[in-house]
Design a protein around this motif. Structure first.
Motif, PDB file in Angstrom:
ATOM      1  N   SER A   1       0.730  -1.374   0.106  1.00 16.12           N
ATOM      2  CA  SER A   1      -0.034   0.029  -0.009  1.00 16.12           C
ATOM      3  C   SER A   1       0.854   1.208  -0.255  1.00 16.12           C
ATOM      4  CB  SER A   1      -0.984  -0.243   1.145  1.00 16.12           C
ATOM      5  OG  SER A   1      -0.359   0.242   2.502  1.00 16.12           O
ATOM      6  N   ASN A   2       2.211   1.070   0.781  1.00 15.86           N
ATOM      7  CA  ASN A   2       2.907   2.325   0.460  1.00 15.86           C
ATOM      8  C   ASN A   2       3.414   2.358  -0.778  1.00 15.86           C
ATOM      9  OD1 ASN A   2       2.588   2.907   3.348  1.00 15.86           O
ATOM     10  ND2 ASN A   2       4.608   1.905   3.926  1.00 15.86           N
ATOM     11  N   SER A   3       3.669   1.550  -1.384  1.00 22.77           N
ATOM     12  CA  SER A   3       4.053   1.602  -2.901  1.00 22.77           C
ATOM     13  C   SER A   3       3.016   2.171  -3.754  1.00 22.77           C
ATOM     14  CB  SER A   3       4.500   0.231  -3.546  1.00 22.77           C
ATOM     15  OG  SER A   3       5.715  -0.369  -2.622  1.00 22.77           O
ATOM     16  N   VAL A   4       1.742   1.971  -3.645  1.00 24.60           N
ATOM     17  CA  VAL A   4       0.718   2.385  -4.250  1.00 24.60           C
ATOM     18  C   VAL A   4       0.830   3.949  -4.163  1.00 24.60           C
ATOM     19  CG1 VAL A   4      -1.629   2.467  -4.458  1.00 24.60           C
ATOM     20  CG2 VAL A   4      -0.573   0.118  -4.530  1.00 24.60           C
TER      21      VAL A   4
ATOM     22  N   GLY B   1       3.385   5.628  -5.843  1.00 26.41           N
ATOM     23  CA  GLY B   1       3.137   5.836  -7.407  1.00 26.41           C
ATOM     24  C   GLY B   1       2.103   6.649  -7.630  1.00 26.41           C
ATOM     25  N   ARG B   2       1.076   6.972  -6.973  1.00 27.19           N
ATOM     26  CA  ARG B   2       0.336   7.808  -7.132  1.00 27.19           C
ATOM     27  C   ARG B   2       0.777   9.362  -6.973  1.00 27.19           C
ATOM     28  NH1 ARG B   2      -4.606   4.832  -3.856  1.00 27.19           N
ATOM     29  NH2 ARG B   2      -5.243   3.454  -5.421  1.00 27.19           N
ATOM     30  N   CYS B   3       1.738   9.312  -6.003  1.00 30.43           N
ATOM     31  CA  CYS B   3       2.239  10.833  -5.667  1.00 30.43           C
ATOM     32  C   CYS B   3       2.992  10.966  -7.220  1.00 30.43           C
ATOM     33  CB  CYS B   3       3.308  10.667  -4.554  1.00 30.43           C
ATOM     34  SG  CYS B   3       2.258  10.661  -3.003  1.00 30.43           S
ATOM     35  N   PHE B   4       3.826  10.038  -7.650  1.00 29.83           N
ATOM     36  CA  PHE B   4       4.535  10.335  -8.862  1.00 29.83           C
ATOM     37  C   PHE B   4       3.932  10.671 -10.000  1.00 29.83           C
ATOM     38  CE2 PHE B   4       8.229   7.914  -6.885  1.00 29.83           C
ATOM     39  CZ  PHE B   4       9.189   9.003  -6.943  1.00 29.83           C
TER      40      PHE B   4
ATOM     41  N   GLY C   1       4.016  14.109 -11.797  1.00 33.23           N
ATOM     42  CA  GLY C   1       4.193  14.116 -13.365  1.00 33.23           C
ATOM     43  C   GLY C   1       3.248  14.806 -14.150  1.00 33.23           C
ATOM     44  N   LEU C   2       1.773  14.635 -13.612  1.00 35.50           N
ATOM     45  CA  LEU C   2       0.789  15.536 -14.465  1.00 35.50           C
ATOM     46  C   LEU C   2       0.885  17.149 -14.036  1.00 35.50           C
ATOM     47  CD1 LEU C   2      -2.241  13.158 -13.424  1.00 35.50           C
ATOM     48  CD2 LEU C   2      -1.181  13.421 -15.701  1.00 35.50           C
ATOM     49  N   ALA C   3       1.509  17.386 -12.727  1.00 31.39           N
ATOM     50  CA  ALA C   3       1.742  18.753 -12.640  1.00 31.39           C
ATOM     51  C   ALA C   3       2.921  18.993 -13.515  1.00 31.39           C
ATOM     52  CB  ALA C   3       1.916  19.126 -11.044  1.00 31.39           C
ATOM     53  N   VAL C   4       4.035  18.418 -13.594  1.00 29.42           N
ATOM     54  CA  VAL C   4       4.903  18.959 -14.436  1.00 29.42           C
ATOM     55  C   VAL C   4       4.630  18.941 -15.897  1.00 29.42           C
ATOM     56  CG1 VAL C   4       7.418  18.428 -15.224  1.00 29.42           C
ATOM     57  CG2 VAL C   4       6.779  18.135 -12.729  1.00 29.42           C
TER      58      VAL C   4
END
Ligand SMILES: [Zn+2]
Length: 80
Positions: free
Chosen positions: A56-59, A62-65, A69-72
């Motif tokens: 769940s921490n990996s998920v 991944g959502r943060c990335f 990525g969308l913001a950048v």
């Protein structure tokens, strides 16, 4: 990745088997799962809770990335 590289990667990789008890993968060379082979049921439960927490921490990471990525990407489209 080139097809030849992919085939050689698959040939080099050790074959793995999925454990019926903990559902984690271990090498087919081993007689028993190195994750849970020596654990009793209570210890197995602790192992699985820790594993699921790691997943769940990996998920979440991944959502943060994805958001970053969308913001950048949005900023780049706005600037250009
Ligand atoms: Zn196992």
């Amino acid at each position: 990745m080139a097809l030849g590289m992919s085939i050689s990667w698959c040939a080099m990789r050790k074959k793995q088997r999925r454990c019926d008890r903990c559902c984690l993968y271990y090498s087919e060379d081993l007689k028993q799962c190195h994750h849970c082979g020596r654990l009793d049921d209570d210890q197995l439960e602790v192992l699985l809770k820790g594993h699921n927490m790691g997943l769940s921490n990996s998920v979440t990471l991944g959502r943060c990335f994805i958001v970053i990525g969308l913001a950048v990407g949005g900023l780049l489209l706005f600037v250009l």
